[in-house]
Design a protein around this motif. Structure first.
Motif, PDB file in Angstrom:
ATOM      1  N   GLY A 167       0.872  -1.176   0.043  1.00 38.73           N
ATOM      2  CA  GLY A 167       0.014   0.068  -0.054  1.00 38.73           C
ATOM      3  C   GLY A 167       0.840   1.280   0.012  1.00 38.73           C
ATOM      4  N   GLU A 168       2.131   1.284  -0.334  1.00 36.27           N
ATOM      5  CA  GLU A 168       3.013   2.295  -0.194  1.00 36.27           C
ATOM      6  C   GLU A 168       2.966   3.333  -1.688  1.00 36.27           C
ATOM      7  OE1 GLU A 168       6.453   0.594   2.645  1.00 36.27           O
ATOM      8  OE2 GLU A 168       6.177   0.051   0.528  1.00 36.27           O
ATOM      9  N   ILE A 169       2.990   4.284  -1.598  1.00 37.47           N
ATOM     10  CA  ILE A 169       2.943   5.205  -2.929  1.00 37.47           C
ATOM     11  C   ILE A 169       4.685   4.858  -3.612  1.00 37.47           C
ATOM     12  CG2 ILE A 169       3.183   7.360  -4.036  1.00 37.47           C
ATOM     13  CD1 ILE A 169       1.350   8.227  -1.787  1.00 37.47           C
ATOM     14  N   ILE A 170       4.477   4.556  -4.638  1.00 39.63           N
ATOM     15  CA  ILE A 170       5.571   4.151  -5.634  1.00 39.63           C
ATOM     16  C   ILE A 170       6.216   5.500  -6.282  1.00 39.63           C
ATOM     17  CG2 ILE A 170       6.680   3.039  -7.548  1.00 39.63           C
ATOM     18  CD1 ILE A 170       4.569   0.797  -7.126  1.00 39.63           C
ATOM     19  N   ILE A 171       7.518   5.908  -5.789  1.00 41.19           N
ATOM     20  CA  ILE A 171       8.126   7.211  -6.368  1.00 41.19           C
ATOM     21  C   ILE A 171       9.319   6.886  -6.996  1.00 41.19           C
ATOM     22  CG2 ILE A 171       6.865   8.579  -4.604  1.00 41.19           C
ATOM     23  CD1 ILE A 171       9.560   8.460  -3.099  1.00 41.19           C
ATOM     24  N   ASP A 172       9.578   7.637  -7.911  1.00 38.57           N
ATOM     25  CA  ASP A 172      11.198   7.696  -8.625  1.00 38.57           C
ATOM     26  C   ASP A 172      11.990   8.270  -7.620  1.00 38.57           C
ATOM     27  OD1 ASP A 172      10.758  10.315  -9.100  1.00 38.57           O
ATOM     28  OD2 ASP A 172      10.741  10.095 -11.172  1.00 38.57           O
ATOM     29  N   CYS A 173      13.246   8.478  -8.137  1.00 42.51           N
ATOM     30  CA  CYS A 173      14.248   9.166  -7.356  1.00 42.51           C
ATOM     31  C   CYS A 173      14.039  10.485  -7.247  1.00 42.51           C
ATOM     32  CB  CYS A 173      15.628   8.872  -8.111  1.00 42.51           C
ATOM     33  SG  CYS A 173      15.883   9.889  -9.707  1.00 42.51           S
ATOM     34  N   ASN A 174      13.136  11.089  -7.980  1.00 41.79           N
ATOM     35  CA  ASN A 174      12.713  12.447  -7.747  1.00 41.79           C
ATOM     36  C   ASN A 174      11.486  12.883  -7.018  1.00 41.79           C
ATOM     37  OD1 ASN A 174      15.237  13.880  -9.154  1.00 41.79           O
ATOM     38  ND2 ASN A 174      14.432  12.813 -10.954  1.00 41.79           N
ATOM     39  N   ASN A 175      10.879  11.766  -6.460  1.00 44.01           N
ATOM     40  CA  ASN A 175       9.672  12.089  -5.671  1.00 44.01           C
ATOM     41  C   ASN A 175       8.226  11.837  -6.505  1.00 44.01           C
ATOM     42  OD1 ASN A 175      11.795  13.021  -3.713  1.00 44.01           O
ATOM     43  ND2 ASN A 175      10.283  11.944  -2.524  1.00 44.01           N
ATOM     44  N   ARG A 176       8.433  11.702  -7.876  1.00 43.25           N
ATOM     45  CA  ARG A 176       7.279  11.733  -8.690  1.00 43.25           C
ATOM     46  C   ARG A 176       6.486  10.409  -8.531  1.00 43.25           C
ATOM     47  NH1 ARG A 176      11.672  12.972 -12.911  1.00 43.25           N
ATOM     48  NH2 ARG A 176      11.859  15.322 -12.825  1.00 43.25           N
ATOM     49  N   THR A 177       5.129  10.342  -8.525  1.00 44.17           N
ATOM     50  CA  THR A 177       4.483   9.213  -8.733  1.00 44.17           C
ATOM     51  C   THR A 177       4.172   8.924  -9.971  1.00 44.17           C
ATOM     52  OG1 THR A 177       2.419  10.279  -8.760  1.00 44.17           O
ATOM     53  CG2 THR A 177       3.378   9.907  -6.595  1.00 44.17           C
ATOM     54  N   ALA A 188      12.259  17.788   1.533  1.00 50.70           N
ATOM     55  CA  ALA A 188      13.029  18.536   0.780  1.00 50.70           C
ATOM     56  C   ALA A 188      13.224  18.328  -0.687  1.00 50.70           C
ATOM     57  CB  ALA A 188      14.360  19.025   1.609  1.00 50.70           C
ATOM     58  N   LYS A 189      13.770  17.114  -1.003  1.00 47.87           N
ATOM     59  CA  LYS A 189      13.887  16.622  -2.117  1.00 47.87           C
ATOM     60  C   LYS A 189      12.746  16.861  -3.314  1.00 47.87           C
ATOM     61  CE  LYS A 189      15.390  12.348  -2.635  1.00 47.87           C
ATOM     62  NZ  LYS A 189      14.495  11.499  -3.578  1.00 47.87           N
ATOM     63  N   ALA A 190      11.521  16.265  -2.338  1.00 41.85           N
ATOM     64  CA  ALA A 190      10.408  16.416  -3.457  1.00 41.85           C
ATOM     65  C   ALA A 190       9.881  17.824  -3.785  1.00 41.85           C
ATOM     66  CB  ALA A 190       9.195  15.760  -2.573  1.00 41.85           C
ATOM     67  N   LEU A 191      10.212  18.801  -2.856  1.00 41.38           N
ATOM     68  CA  LEU A 191      10.086  20.033  -3.205  1.00 41.38           C
ATOM     69  C   LEU A 191      10.694  20.578  -4.189  1.00 41.38           C
ATOM     70  CD1 LEU A 191      10.410  23.630  -2.621  1.00 41.38           C
ATOM     71  CD2 LEU A 191       8.066  22.397  -2.636  1.00 41.38           C
ATOM     72  N   LEU A 192      12.116  20.412  -4.055  1.00 42.53           N
ATOM     73  CA  LEU A 192      12.876  20.833  -5.107  1.00 42.53           C
ATOM     74  C   LEU A 192      12.683  20.428  -6.534  1.00 42.53           C
ATOM     75  CD1 LEU A 192      16.312  20.696  -3.170  1.00 42.53           C
ATOM     76  CD2 LEU A 192      14.985  22.733  -3.619  1.00 42.53           C
ATOM     77  N   SER A 193      12.188  18.845  -6.207  1.00 40.83           N
ATOM     78  CA  SER A 193      11.787  18.498  -7.746  1.00 40.83           C
ATOM     79  C   SER A 193      10.488  19.259  -8.466  1.00 40.83           C
ATOM     80  CB  SER A 193      11.371  16.942  -7.335  1.00 40.83           C
ATOM     81  OG  SER A 193      10.784  16.358  -8.538  1.00 40.83           O
ATOM     82  N   ILE A 194       9.550  19.434  -7.555  1.00 36.48           N
ATOM     83  CA  ILE A 194       8.166  19.934  -7.874  1.00 36.48           C
ATOM     84  C   ILE A 194       8.504  21.625  -8.290  1.00 36.48           C
ATOM     85  CG2 ILE A 194       6.064  21.055  -6.985  1.00 36.48           C
ATOM     86  CD1 ILE A 194       6.404  18.837  -4.819  1.00 36.48           C
TER      87      ILE A 194
END
Length: 309
Positions: free
Chosen positions: A254-264, A291-297
């Motif tokens: 049930g975990e959200i699958i993300i890539d190395c930049n926190n994209r789903t 922090a990493k997800a925000l920088l990716s967004i």
């Protein structure tokens, strides 16, 4: 329409909000509470810069940082999210609706249940999922802790100051906690380790827990332990129902699958922290992932993106 809505106010969400404020983004942070699981964490010994800090103090420090960056979280619960032209509509329990180009799920996870007879009936009356909150209520009493990982051993460590004796049950044939925790806990005469054991039932007098039925998985013997407290520390269940409704790919757990930049798997939807499939569910990794997800967004909104997960 906002650039971003962050859902969840644990370390991942708070970290993301601070970075969003630094980037001068037009965003909202919506959360049921500030701090998430950290508020119940007891003493934290493995966060960079803190040799020792308790969970409440750590959350206060994070809130202080948010205030300095003028981040004002909306204390509300997101109950629905709909895809709309150019983004998403986020609906809260209070009836508010917000539109946004992107979403960052930092929804964390909840404690797993044993799903045994009596567990629900005696929750709050002997059965506990928060040793930090409840340990002082078990002074000079016999208790049981289920779970041989770090959280189980941390529960035992705190209960040593209160309980008369502590049964430590683990379903497998070895304890998985860090070596330093194992040494500290298992040397105590109060601790009775029970490997290859599982709890079958929680029993009481109708008001409070009085005993648990356990099974020795090697001998198949079933017997009763007289305890007044049962602390369940067997891992976390990710809060990902809203992400799943949006079509986001999840793991079998049930975990959200993300890539190395926190994209789903869905464009415009990102995730960070304990709700994702990252290996280490730790406060420090959640903060870093936020922090990493925000920088990716920020990068994707500013420069666009040519490919997706």
């Amino acid at each position: 329409m906002k650039q971003l809505i962050i859902i969840g106010g644990g370390p991942a969400g708070i970290s993301a909000s601070i970075y969003a404020a630094r980037k001068k983004m037009d965003f909202l942070l919506i959360t049921k509470d500030v701090g998430g699981q950290v508020i119940k964490a007891g003493n934290i010994e493995n966060y960079l810069g803190y040799a020792m800090v308790d969970g409440i103090t750590f959350v206060e420090k994070m809130m202080e940082h948010m205030r300095k960056m003028e981040v004002e979280p909306i204390i509300d619960e997101v109950v629905d999210i709909k895809k709309i032209d150019g983004g998403f509509e986020v609906i809260t329990a209070s009836g508010q609706a917000y539109s946004t180009k992107t979403i960052l799920f930092c929804t964390g996870a909840e404690h797993r249940r044993l799903n045994i007879p009596g567990e629900r009936e005696y929750t709050g009356r002997g059965v506990s999922y928060c040793y930090t909150c409840d340990a002082p209520f078990f002074k000079n009493k016999s208790v049981a802790v289920v779970g041989g990982g770090n959280s189980g051993f941390e529960a035992v460590e705190q209960l040593l100051s209160y309980a008369k004796n502590i049964y430590l049950l683990e379903i497998s044939d070895n304890f998985r906690a860090d070596e330093i925790l194992r040494e500290k806990v298992l040397k105590s005469e109060k601790v009775i380790p029970l490997l290859k054991h599982r709890v079958l039932e929680a029993k009481g007098d109708g008001l409070f827990l009085k005993s648990i039925v356990v099974e020795n998985l090697e001998t198949k013997q079933k017997y009763e332990l007289e305890v007044e407290g049962l602390f369940v520390e067997i891992g976390l269940e990710p809060n990902t129902k809203l992400a799943e409704k949006l079509g986001v790919l999840l793991t079998s757990r049930g975990e959200i699958i993300i890539d190395c930049n926190n994209r789903t798997s869905e464009r415009g939807i990102y995730a960070a922290g304990d709700c994702t499939n990252i290996f280490a569910k730790q406060i420090i990794t959640a903060a870093g992932e936020g922090a990493k997800a925000l920088l990716s967004i920020y990068h994707d909104l500013t420069y666009g993106i040519s490919s997706w997960i």
